[in-house]
Write an enzyme that holds these catalytic residues in place. Structure first.
Site, PDB file in Angstrom:
ATOM      1  N   TYR A 119       0.717  -1.308  -4.103  1.00 55.45           N
ATOM      2  CA  TYR A 119       1.062  -0.187  -3.220  1.00 55.45           C
ATOM      3  C   TYR A 119      -0.051  -0.045  -2.196  1.00 55.45           C
ATOM      4  CZ  TYR A 119       1.925   4.618  -1.704  1.00 55.45           C
ATOM      5  OH  TYR A 119       2.177   5.727  -0.952  1.00 55.45           O
ATOM      6  N   GLU A 207       3.935   3.414   4.686  1.00 57.19           N
ATOM      7  CA  GLU A 207       3.854   3.216   3.240  1.00 57.19           C
ATOM      8  C   GLU A 207       4.491   1.872   2.874  1.00 57.19           C
ATOM      9  OE1 GLU A 207       6.474   5.468   0.535  1.00 57.19           O
ATOM     10  OE2 GLU A 207       4.639   6.117  -0.472  1.00 57.19           O
TER      11      GLU A 207
END
Ligand code: ADP
Ligand code: MG
Length: 399
Positions: A119, A207
């Site tokens: 991530y 993101e």
């Protein structure tokens, strides 16, 4: 303003961020044509909605056993079947709410063999007033869950705007992801390009989840969520065109046409206020009296009759609204003009819920007299506290 995954990837690719090849498709045929242009043998057909959790999502129309909004396909026929399954159907994910989102666009992209998922996000950290990078080895899953269960697995570093992104930031990201050697270099490179993209587009959020390591040792962005600072869109005309209005809340979209700042909330008291600060105070005082606002609405300084009418219509289009509180401070705007606007609007929209009006400022006595003489069931209020108590009482009485 948010954009779709395929738009985000096209944009990031321009900044040199590694993404797999892919094409957007608006129909089943286009999806098959898109796949034909990819090398294969693995394709991924992805529903394009402004919400995450698509892979684990469910289509309302397809029953509980059907696959979600991210599907692997090994042949053109499988691409066709996946596209036909998704287009026009309603995808419900953890982020869409129960109503789900109708899928109108697809993205057909190269399938990659994933060794590991990370991530990586770039965002504005309001605490430090800086751009921050958030990195975690726990990619491919809900980052809120990671933050809750294993916060130590989330690493945040902020970037001094005076220096911008430095090589040590890249090394810190690589270290946070536990990478060494060539993969560490790739991670530093991806991080620096994401930072450049963030600055260059006036983004509010980028993101990447997952940022994948492929079986052959390449770092690839497999999913990207990008949002921009709406206040900066005037200097990015090309990005403003990426807006997909069908993804936005219909009431918020309607409000933006009248230049009304409207945000839908979960309560049952509609608010019509001029000035953002007064709107915030109005919401607070409703809560103080034990109820919840149905919206934030700032009609702005120059609220015309048309604007007030549009605002009433938007507030009333929300079936949850059981009462309306109008709280207007007449500064440059005169209270008598506002009173005229409220009456005209209330008549036009056939007001069906209690209405409490608090006016203050220039020509307030005249404004109050106009409201009193209107024959409409308007409850006048004297100050903010009085107004909040009265609207909460009215709504409770009706319930
Ligand atoms: P969402 O976050 O909305 O569920 P993602 O794009 O992250 O959608 O896809 C979910 C999962 O599907 C990813 O975590 C990844 O494991 C897999 N996936 C997505 N894109 C690809 C791809 N191009 N090749 C292989 N697997 C993929
Ligand atoms: Mg994802």
């Amino acid at each position: 303003m948010n954009i779709h995954e395929y738009q985000a990837k096209e944009l990031l690719a321009k900044f040199g961020v590694p993404v797999p090849a892919g094409y957007a498709a608006m129909s089943v045929e286009e999806a098959v044509e898109a796949a034909k242009q990819l090398p294969g043998p693995l394709y991924v057909v992805k529903a394009q909605i402004h919400a995450g959790g698509r892979g684990k999502g469910k289509f309302k129309e397809l029953g509980p056993d059907a696959k979600g909004g991210v599907r692997l396909a090994k042949t053109l026929d499988e691409v066709r079947a996946a596209a036909a399954d998704m287009l026009g159907n309603t995808l419900v994910t953890v982020q869409t709410g129960e109503a789900g989102k109708q899928v109108q666009r697809l993205y057909v992209t190269d399938g990659v063999d994933i060794a590991k998922e990370f991530y990586l996000a770039v965002l504005v950290d309001r605490g430090t007033g800086r751009i921050a990078m958030v990195a975690s080895t726990e990619g491919g899953m809900d980052i809120e869950t990671v933050a809750h269960d294993t916060p130590e697995k989330i690493h945040t570093l902020d970037i001094d705007p005076a220096t911008g992104f430095m090589p040590h930031h890249g090394r810190a990201v690589a270290a946070a992801l536990g990478l060494t050697g060539d993969l560490a270099k790739q991670a530093a490179n991806v991080a620096s390009k994401l930072y450049a993209a963030f600055l260059g587009t006036d983004a509010s959020q980028i993101e990447i989840n997952p940022l994948a390591v492929t079986d052959d040792g390449k770092l690839m962005v497999l999913d990207a969520k990008v949002g921009f600072d709406s206040n900066a869109m005037f200097r990015h005309k090309d990005l403003a065109e990426l807006r997909d209005e069908s993804e936005e809340d219909p009431a918020e979209l309607e409000a933006s046409k009248y230049d009304l700042a409207y945000i839908k909330l979960d309560g049952n008291i509609g608010c019509m206020v001029n000035g953002a600060g007064l709107a915030m105070a109005t919401m607070d005082i409703i809560k103080l009296n034990g109820a919840f606002p149905a919206n934030f609405l700032d009609v702005g300084g120059g609220a015309s009759k048309e604007k007030v009418t549009a605002a009433f219509k938007i507030i009333l289009s929300d079936p949850a609204v059981k009462g309306i509180l109008v709280n207007i401070f007449g500064g440059i705007m005169r209270c008598d003009i506002i009173a005229d606007g409220i009456i005209a609007a209330a008549k036009e929209v056939h007001l069906s819920v209690p209405l409490v009006v608090r006016l203050e400022g220039t020509n307030v006595e005249e404004g109050k007299r106009i409201l009193a003489d209107s024959g409409l069931a308007i409850v006048p209020a004297n100050d903010l506290g009085d107004a909040a108590r009265k609207i909460v009482a009215e709504v409770n009485k009706a319930a």
